[in-house]
Scaffold this active site. Structure first.
Site, PDB file in Angstrom:
ATOM      1  N   GLY A  44       0.826  -1.201   0.000  1.00  0.00           N
ATOM      2  CA  GLY A  44       0.000   0.000   0.000  1.00  0.00           C
ATOM      3  C   GLY A  44       0.861   1.251   0.000  1.00  0.00           C
ATOM      4  O   GLY A  44       0.436   2.313   0.467  1.00  0.00           O
ATOM      5  N   THR A  47      -0.111   5.270  -1.897  1.00  0.00           N
ATOM      6  CA  THR A  47      -1.059   6.326  -1.538  1.00  0.00           C
ATOM      7  C   THR A  47      -1.146   6.436  -0.022  1.00  0.00           C
ATOM      8  O   THR A  47      -0.707   5.540   0.710  1.00  0.00           O
ATOM      9  CB  THR A  47      -2.460   6.031  -2.133  1.00  0.00           C
ATOM     10  OG1 THR A  47      -3.319   7.150  -1.913  1.00  0.00           O
ATOM     11  CG2 THR A  47      -3.083   4.807  -1.480  1.00  0.00           C
ATOM     12  N   TYR A 202     -13.726  -5.296   9.829  1.00  0.00           N
ATOM     13  CA  TYR A 202     -12.553  -4.420   9.888  1.00  0.00           C
ATOM     14  C   TYR A 202     -11.916  -4.478  11.280  1.00  0.00           C
ATOM     15  O   TYR A 202     -10.694  -4.654  11.410  1.00  0.00           O
ATOM     16  CB  TYR A 202     -12.954  -2.984   9.555  1.00  0.00           C
ATOM     17  CG  TYR A 202     -11.801  -2.006   9.612  1.00  0.00           C
ATOM     18  CD1 TYR A 202     -10.940  -1.867   8.531  1.00  0.00           C
ATOM     19  CD2 TYR A 202     -11.565  -1.245  10.751  1.00  0.00           C
ATOM     20  CE1 TYR A 202      -9.875  -0.975   8.580  1.00  0.00           C
ATOM     21  CE2 TYR A 202     -10.505  -0.350  10.814  1.00  0.00           C
ATOM     22  CZ  TYR A 202      -9.657  -0.216   9.726  1.00  0.00           C
ATOM     23  OH  TYR A 202      -8.592   0.649   9.777  1.00  0.00           O
TER      24      TYR A 202
END
Length: 327
Positions: A44, A47, A202
């Site tokens: 990742g 960004t 999550y």
């Protein structure tokens, strides 16, 4: 005052309080450590916080491998880092954590090409997106945020072991969240998208990465690799767009105004990757560049062991393959 207006006002007040707290507790990594001759992987890293972390490592002279599933985003990030740091030893590789095939291809490529791996920054993740079962039979959120990182870390562990020393261990840094406090591990329902809401998935995934660090620390036979987790706090990044372009855009804007910027959010991860004292401990959680404590169940040996066994089965790691990971 209508009930709806009261709710809106209440949300705004809570957001302001949390925002003020986040602003007042910001911490900056003060390490001047250079990374010349060292190699770092940032998942990742194209960004948000990942891009800030990768840029910091490149400025310190490291060979930096940024990874994400989107080619155009990777090319843009590569140019940004190279232009900002003048470091020409920055590489972009495709990595889709929702695909076991992609993870294995990425890891094989790294092991075949790279001579060392000093830092593995498991930064990539998704928010409370619309859930579905991946081709590998796992919850999308759980696979990207946890199972994929679990497999990637173990596949790269031989190179980390080879690189690290007792005086300068290789470092694995997992990105958790304050929401890990609301996470639960139910082995029998771990990928059941009819049982959990996306936000619960999550939270579960962020608890899982802390349990993973705890269990991996126990299983490491040599002390030349350490693994720790970070809670970056509330950060205004593109992850909020997972709830939709309009609402996500609003939340992102609020995040930038009230909470930490991606650069500030990246500071604890950078600290844990570089700080000398952080390299002397393993299986722990850091926030605002300081050692903190995760919820009690994150250190439960039984839960961590059950999660480990379930994870190895789901990602297809046989006992023989696992032994090779620890060689």
């Amino acid at each position: 005052m209508s009930l709806l207006l009261c709710i809106v006002v209440g949300i705004i007040i809570v957001a302001l309080i949390v925002g003020l707290y986040e602003k007042s507790t910001n911490a900056i990594c003060t390490s001047k450590k250079r990374l010349d001759g060292k190699t770092a992987i940032v998942t990742g890293g194209t960004t948000g916080m990942g891009l800030q972390i990768a840029t910091d490592f490149a400025e310190r002279g490291a060979r930096v491998i940024i990874a994400c599933p989107f080619k155009n985003e990777g090319i843009d990030a590569l140019k940004y880092i190279s232009d900002k740091t003048s470091n020409t030893d920055v590489v972009f590789k495709i990595l889709d954590l929702s695909s076991i095939t992609s993870i294995r291809e990425f890891a094989t490529d790294v092991l075949n090409i790279e001579k060392r791996l000093d830092i593995l920054m498991n930064n990539a993740g998704v928010g409370a997106v619309r859930e579905f079962i991946t081709d590998d039979g796992m919850s999308f959120i759980m696979q990207v945020n946890y199972f994929g990182q679990f497999l990637l870390t173990l596949l790269l562990l031989p190179l980390l072991n080879k690189t690290g020393t007792t005086s300068d261990p290789a470092r694995i840094v997992n990105t958790s969240s304050v929401l890990h406090n609301f996470g639960f591990i139910n082995i029998h329902k771990i990928n059941d998208i009819r049982y959990w809401f996306p936000v619960q998935f999550y939270a579960n995934s962020k608890l899982s990465v802390v349990l993973f660090a705890h269990e991996l620390t126990k299983r490491l036979k040599r002390n030349n690799v350490v693994v720790n987790c970070v809670d970056p706090g509330m950060v205004g990044t593109g992850i909020f767009r997972s709830v939709g372009n309009i609402l996500g855009g609003i939340l992102t804007m609020i995040g930038f105004v009230l909470f930490k910027t991606p650069w500030l959010g990246a500071q604890t991860a950078i600290h844990v990757a570089l700080d000398k004292k952080a390299g002397e401990i393993s299986g722990q959680l850091f926030k605002n560049c300081k050692l903190t404590r995760a919820k009690r169940s994150a250190y439960n040996d039984k839960i961590a062991g059950e999660l480990w066994n379930t994870s190895t089965s789901l990602v297809g790691l046989s006992s023989e393959a696992m032994e090779k990971c620890f060689q």
